[in-house]
Write an enzyme that holds these catalytic residues in place. Structure first.
Site, PDB file in Angstrom:
ATOM      1  CB  CYS A 740      43.555  16.871  94.230  1.00 25.79           C
ATOM      2  SG  CYS A 740      45.129  17.084  93.355  1.00 25.79           S
ATOM      3  CB  CYS A 748      53.594  18.527  83.542  1.00 28.46           C
ATOM      4  SG  CYS A 748      53.462  18.526  81.741  1.00 28.46           S
ATOM      5  CB  CYS A 767      46.823  20.413  92.391  1.00 22.19           C
ATOM      6  SG  CYS A 767      46.425  19.411  90.941  1.00 22.19           S
ATOM      7  CB  CYS A 843      70.017  47.581 107.297  1.00 22.84           C
ATOM      8  SG  CYS A 843      68.418  47.755 108.137  1.00 22.84           S
ATOM      9  CB  CYS A 848      57.560  51.818 115.231  1.00 25.25           C
ATOM     10  SG  CYS A 848      56.240  51.459 116.439  1.00 25.25           S
ATOM     11  CB  CYS A 864      51.596  53.866 116.612  1.00 25.84           C
ATOM     12  SG  CYS A 864      52.895  52.659 117.006  1.00 25.84           S
ATOM     13  CB  CYS A 908      40.067  45.456  92.196  1.00 33.09           C
ATOM     14  SG  CYS A 908      39.437  43.806  92.579  1.00 33.09           S
TER      15      CYS A 908
END
Length: 1075
Positions: A740, A748, A767, A843, A848, A864, A908
């Protein structure tokens, strides 16, 4: 016939494949195998070579030669075809050379290869070099790109012919197009090399000439060149001429009306191989009738030396009138009809000793130098063969023209230039030569009256002579108008007339625009001029034999001057070379001498000012572009430095005060401390620092003043507001991304990306002002992060930069389909297996690989979906959770990275994946777009998505009873009571909530209603919609009329109502069209 057809089909297939490869890559090695195959396919030359005249090229390069000469000629042909092959590959290459449009004849490689054989330039014409230039060939100006298909086809034929000829020279087996085996000797290891045309070529140009019965024995040869005569002129005492000499000789006005008779010729039997020369011997073994040269070449093979041949005609040396002729001076074999040699341009019958008898001024040093006509003394261009005035050949001797008397007796014709002088004089008015020739022919005298009174003979009107003055004036006027037009065009591009004139002196003979030449070629020429001047000066200093830097004075005399002192080597700049080149009018040699002379003058001037170090003076002149003032400033700066140090040695150096009363002192300090180009720039720095409310530092002002002298432009450079912190910074302290045009300050920029790396996702590293680029676009992703990595390397701390690389690596791994995240821990790994059960290496727990659920023994050997059905029917814990567990297991799955969320789809519908930041609708998985999307006829610029009509985005507004009615109408069962039989007061579905500024997973907690399976109304609707989606039910069956019309508008369906159409019919038609 069938074998010939199969060979043709094979040839076409291989040619098509090779042409496709060559036109796409332009590399010869890609088609070596195909070319070798094409070279060995047994086909006649006319069928194998569709563009090249291969048969004619072979004949032209091997005619009238013995065996050794033929092999040498074929070897030269192989080298020439190699160079032509490279020309073709360069034209078909995707990255063509810079100067692909032209081929220069003065190239030594071109002269010794392509120009050394016959037919080489015809191949260049086939490539597209059809525009004849003074120094070579070029593509026409209106052609922007070569014809790739034709060039690749011609290049393949050149490569095939080169391969065949090379195998022929190396005595390897080749195809039937160049090899024919007699019937009694058809063996694989004994090829016979001949040309294979089954029928002799009957060409009238090479047939033997039958002498006319009435002509003398000498009439078979041209009276001028000695070649084969084809015409007799009765008006010239029956003198014979060839076509070329007849056209030149009878072009004169006094001979233009002569009538010539053609000499009758008889055809003779020609050789069965070459089809040109007369038959010399007949071979009874191989049953062929051959000429002398073909018989020698054909029967030179060891297997055919014992053949019995019978002489048909006596062996005769090929005369110049019946075959090609070899130049006695340069040994070039020329065409039969050629009057002058194509290489040295000498006459056909000129002897080898003739050049030694010529004076040095009569024979030009090269074909490109100007030459003076021996007949009319006009100086012609080096490229012309005939004189522009008298049209006589270049090396023709002066004709023995006797003075011609006119009717009046006062006019006489000059024997040198044939000009008719109107007044008696000792010299010609045109050529200024005496009127008497070497034989003592005097000026014409008036004839006796008896002769003068004889009846007048019909006088032929001569053709009007071209007025050379008018012609020269017209050419000068056209050249002047062209030059004015070019100068005006150059002024629009800030090019001076002197540069245009000098460029035209260099490239005037070509079609190159002088402005383009100045841009592309002048820098290289200036570098060459500098290198030549440095070489001359270096040779002089080191005392090389005969190398002295001589410079021409204005009067043309040479002046030799030595250097002031010995140095390591002269250092010249382009600016000096350009001034010298312009002063020399484009002449490179004169520019070198002018450059050396100018440099010596400048060195003497600096020497007179007290600067004796030659190397320092030359370096200062180079840095200043040859300007003495600039070099003086550079040389004085180190002189002022000790003085400056001596003044401030005992105390710290005070800062430069722009408000100091001694302005000149401050300017001198600026010149000493900073690399400012002039005194005026120092005053500009002080004036900017004295302005009110100044916030920028001295260093910023100095840097801005170095870039420009415009005060307004400098203020714009110094006053740039950071959109993040709203502080003012100079442009040099601002930073921007490559995606851009936004600019932010360094602080900053570093803080934004530090926070993004530590606390956010890799896709949030955009940006801070415009949030560009769109990370979801894979085309921009790779290029953006590659340049961002370079920018972050200097502005981030070491640990933050390492974390950035770690996140970038994880992001790249997530795009790998074999990469899996463990559902038990936060580790990820690459799974190379194809089984459903995978074990995390961190671990050591299994899950699956497809549904990402913890692994259970019941999942073995079942899909499944089957495993989830078994859990709903047999797992007590799953049954206890009821529909809340169903909604959790059928939660949100990211369509981009396939990461699963045990969350409901209510609330939402705009969902953003926390792993890949992909934004989509949680009801239909369609993507959300921030700007204009790629959907046809969609012009919405804001955040939006395109949902199907069965998406939860639309159906969440329906009442539960309406959704139940749709399911009942389609025969789908649904639950109204809790699975465990107990009614709870609050909904237990897990959903994501914003608590304390961070997203947390917790239960819904909304009051439940009876008849809604223990869920709140929102999640019960989600449950019913999931059943509708699972059974692919169309909600349009329950649409009201207004909903149906709105859906037609949303999905761009024609809703136009016909005249007198009833509502029921109209709605039924819309429903049918909407399906």
């Amino acid at each position: 016939m069938s074998s010939s057809t199969s060979a043709s089909v094979q040839m076409d297939e291989v040619r098509r494949r090779a042409q496709s490869l060559l036109s796409s890559s332009g590399l010869a090695q890609d088609v070596r195998a195909e070319v070798q195959t094409m070279a060995t396919i047994p086909l006649p030359l006319s069928e194998k070579y569709r563009h090249l005249m291969a048969e004619a090229m072979l004949r032209e390069n091997t005619a009238d030669r013995n065996k050794h000469e033929v092999l040498e000629s074929l070897s030269r042909l192989v080298k020439a075809l190699s160079i032509l092959e490279k020309y073709g590959c360069n034209l078909t290459s995707p990255t063509r050379p810079r100067y692909w449009r032209s081929v220069k004849h003065n190239n030594p490689v071109f002269r010794t290869t392509v120009d050394a054989v016959k037919g080489g330039r015809r191949v260049l014409y086939l490539y597209g070099y059809t525009n004849q230039q003074v120094d070579g060939l070029s593509f026409p100006d209106d052609v922007t790109e070569p014809d790739a298909e034709k060039v690749s086809a011609v290049t393949l034929e050149v490569m095939t012919l080169r391969s065949e000829v090379d195998m022929l020279v190396k005595n390897k087996p080749v195809g039937d197009s160049l090899i024919v085996l007699p019937k009694e000797e058809q063996q694989v290891d004994k090829p016979l090399i001949v040309s294979p045309p089954p029928k002799p070529l009957q060409s009238p140009a090479i047939a033997q000439i039958q002498k006319p019965a009435a002509a003398s024995p000498a009439a078979a040869q041209c009276n001028l060149c000695g070649g084969a005569s084809s015409l007799l002129c009765p008006s010239c005492d029956n003198q014979p001429f060839c076509d070329a000499c007849d056209d030149l000789y009878h072009r004169h006005p006094s001979r233009a009306t002569h009538k010539r008779d053609k000499i009758q010729k008889t055809k003779q039997e020609t050789c069965s191989i070459c089809g040109i020369a007369v038959v010399y011997a007949q071979c009874s073994t191989c049953i062929q009738r051959l000429c002398l040269n073909c018989d020698r070449l054909f029967h030179s093979h060891p297997d055919r030396k014992g053949h019995n041949r019978t002489t048909v005609t006596p062996a005769k040396t090929a005369s110049p009138s019946l075959s090609r002729w070899e130049c006695a001076h340069c040994t070039t074999v020329n065409e039969m009809r050629a009057v002058l040699c194509t290489t040295c341009e000498r006459p056909r019958l000129a002897t080898a000793a003739a050049p030694a008898q010529e004076s040095p001024m009569s024979v030009p040093s090269s074909p490109n130098t100007e030459w003076r006509c021996k007949s009319c003394t006009v100086v012609n261009q080096g490229s012309s063969i005939l004189c522009e005035v008298c049209e006589r050949p270049r090396l023709a001797t002066r004709p023995p023209v006797a003075p011609v008397l006119s009717d009046s007796g006062s006019k006489w014709t000059c024997q040198f230039c044939t000009y008719v002088n109107s007044k008696p004089s000792e010299v010609c008015e045109m050529c200024n030569l005496p009127c008497k020739d070497s034989a003592g022919v005097s000026l014409p005298q008036p004839e006796p009256p008896s002769i003068m009174k004889s009846p007048p003979q019909p006088v032929l009107k001569p053709k009007p002579r071209v007025n050379m003055d008018v012609k020269r004036q017209n050419v000068m006027r056209e050249d002047g108008l062209t030059l004015v037009h070019q100068i005006r065009e150059a002024e629009k591009r800030d090019v001076s007339p002197e540069e245009v004139y000098a460029a035209l002196c260099v490239c005037g003979g070509s079609n190159v625009n002088p402005c383009d030449w100045l841009t592309l070629e002048l820098p290289h020429l200036l570098e060459e001029i500098c290198a030549m001047a440095e070489s001359v000066q270096l040779n002089y200093r080191t005392g090389n034999a005969g190398m002295q830097p001589e410079v021409e004075q204005d009067g043309g005399e040479a002046e030799q001057r030595g250097p002031i002192a010995a140095g390591d080597g002269m250092k010249l700049s382009r600016a000096e070379a350009k001034l010298a080149w312009l002063a020399a009018g484009g002449d490179t040699d004169r520019a070198v001498r002018q450059l050396l002379r100018d440099r010596q003058v400048k060195m003497r001037e600096l020497h007179s000012l007290g600067f004796r170090d030659v190397s320092q003076c030359e370096e200062a002149l180079r840095q200043s572009g040859g300007e003495v003032k600039g070099a003086l400033s550079l040389l004085q700066r180190p002189v002022l430095e000790p003085f400056h140090q001596r003044i401030w040695v005992d105390q710290p150096e005070p800062p430069i005060d722009p408000k100091h009363p001694d302005k000149q002192r401050m300017c001198r300090r600026l010149l000493a401390l900073y690399d400012l180009p002039s005194w005026g720039r120092c005053e500009l720095v002080l004036s900017l620092l004295q302005e009110p409310d100044v916030t920028y530092s001295l260093e910023d002002v100095v840097q801005a003043v170095k870039e420009s002298h415009d005060k307004d432009f400098i203020r714009r450079l110094l006053n740039n507001e950071c959109p993040c912190c709203l502080s003012i910074f100079p442009r040099g302290k601002m930073q921007s991304l490559t995606s851009c045009q936004c600019s932010v300050c360094h602080d900053c920029f570093g803080q934004h990306f530090t926070i993004a790396v530590r606390d956010k996702h890799i896709r949030d590293m955009v940006c801070p002002v415009c949030s560009e680029p769109d990370i979801n676009d894979p085309e921009q992703l790779d290029s953006y992060f590659s340049t961002l990595d370079i920018q972050l390397r200097d502005c981030l701390e070491g640990d933050v930069y390492a974390l950035f690389h770690q996140k970038l690596t994880e992001h790249t791994l997530m795009n790998d389909p074999k990469f899996l995240w463990c559902c038990h821990c936060t580790s990820g790994f690459i799974n190379d297996g194809d089984q459903l059960k995978v074990t995390c290496p961190s671990c050591r727990k299994s899950f699956c690989a497809q549904c990402k659920k913890p692994w259970e023994p019941q999942h073995q050997d079942v899909t499944c979906e089957q495993f989830q059905q078994w859990k709903r029917e047999n797992d007590p814990e799953y049954q206890r959770q009821g529909l809340a567990g169903y909604l959790r297991d059928n939660g949100i799955t990211c369509p981009h990275c396939r990461f699963q969320y045990a969350l409901t789809k209510g609330g939402c519908m705009h969902f953003s994946c926390s792993q890949c930041r992909y934004q989509f609708c949680s009801g239909c998985n369609n993507p959300y777009h921030k700007t204009v999307c790629k959907t046809p006829q969609c012009n919405y610029n804001g955040l939006h998505a395109h949902h199907p009509r069965d998406c939860l985005f639309y159906l969440r507004d329906w009442e539960p009873n309406r959704l139940q009615a749709l399911l009942q109408r389609c025969g789908v069962d649904f639950n109204t009571d809790p699975s465990n039989g107990t009614q709870t007061n609050t909904c237990g579905v897990i959903e994501q909530k914003d608590e304390g500024g961070r997203p947390e997973d917790s239960e819904c907690g909304i009051q439940t209603q009876p008849g809604q399976a223990g869920l709140c109304e929102k999640h019960y609707r989600e449950y019913l919609v999931s059943l509708i989606n699972a059974h692919s039910l169309d909600p349009a069956l329950l649409y009201e009329p207004n909903e149906l019309i709105r859906a037609c508008e949303r999905y761009l369906v024609d809703k136009q109502r016909a005249d007198n159409e009833e509502d029921v019919v109209y709605h039924a038609r819309l429903l049918k069209v909407g399906h």
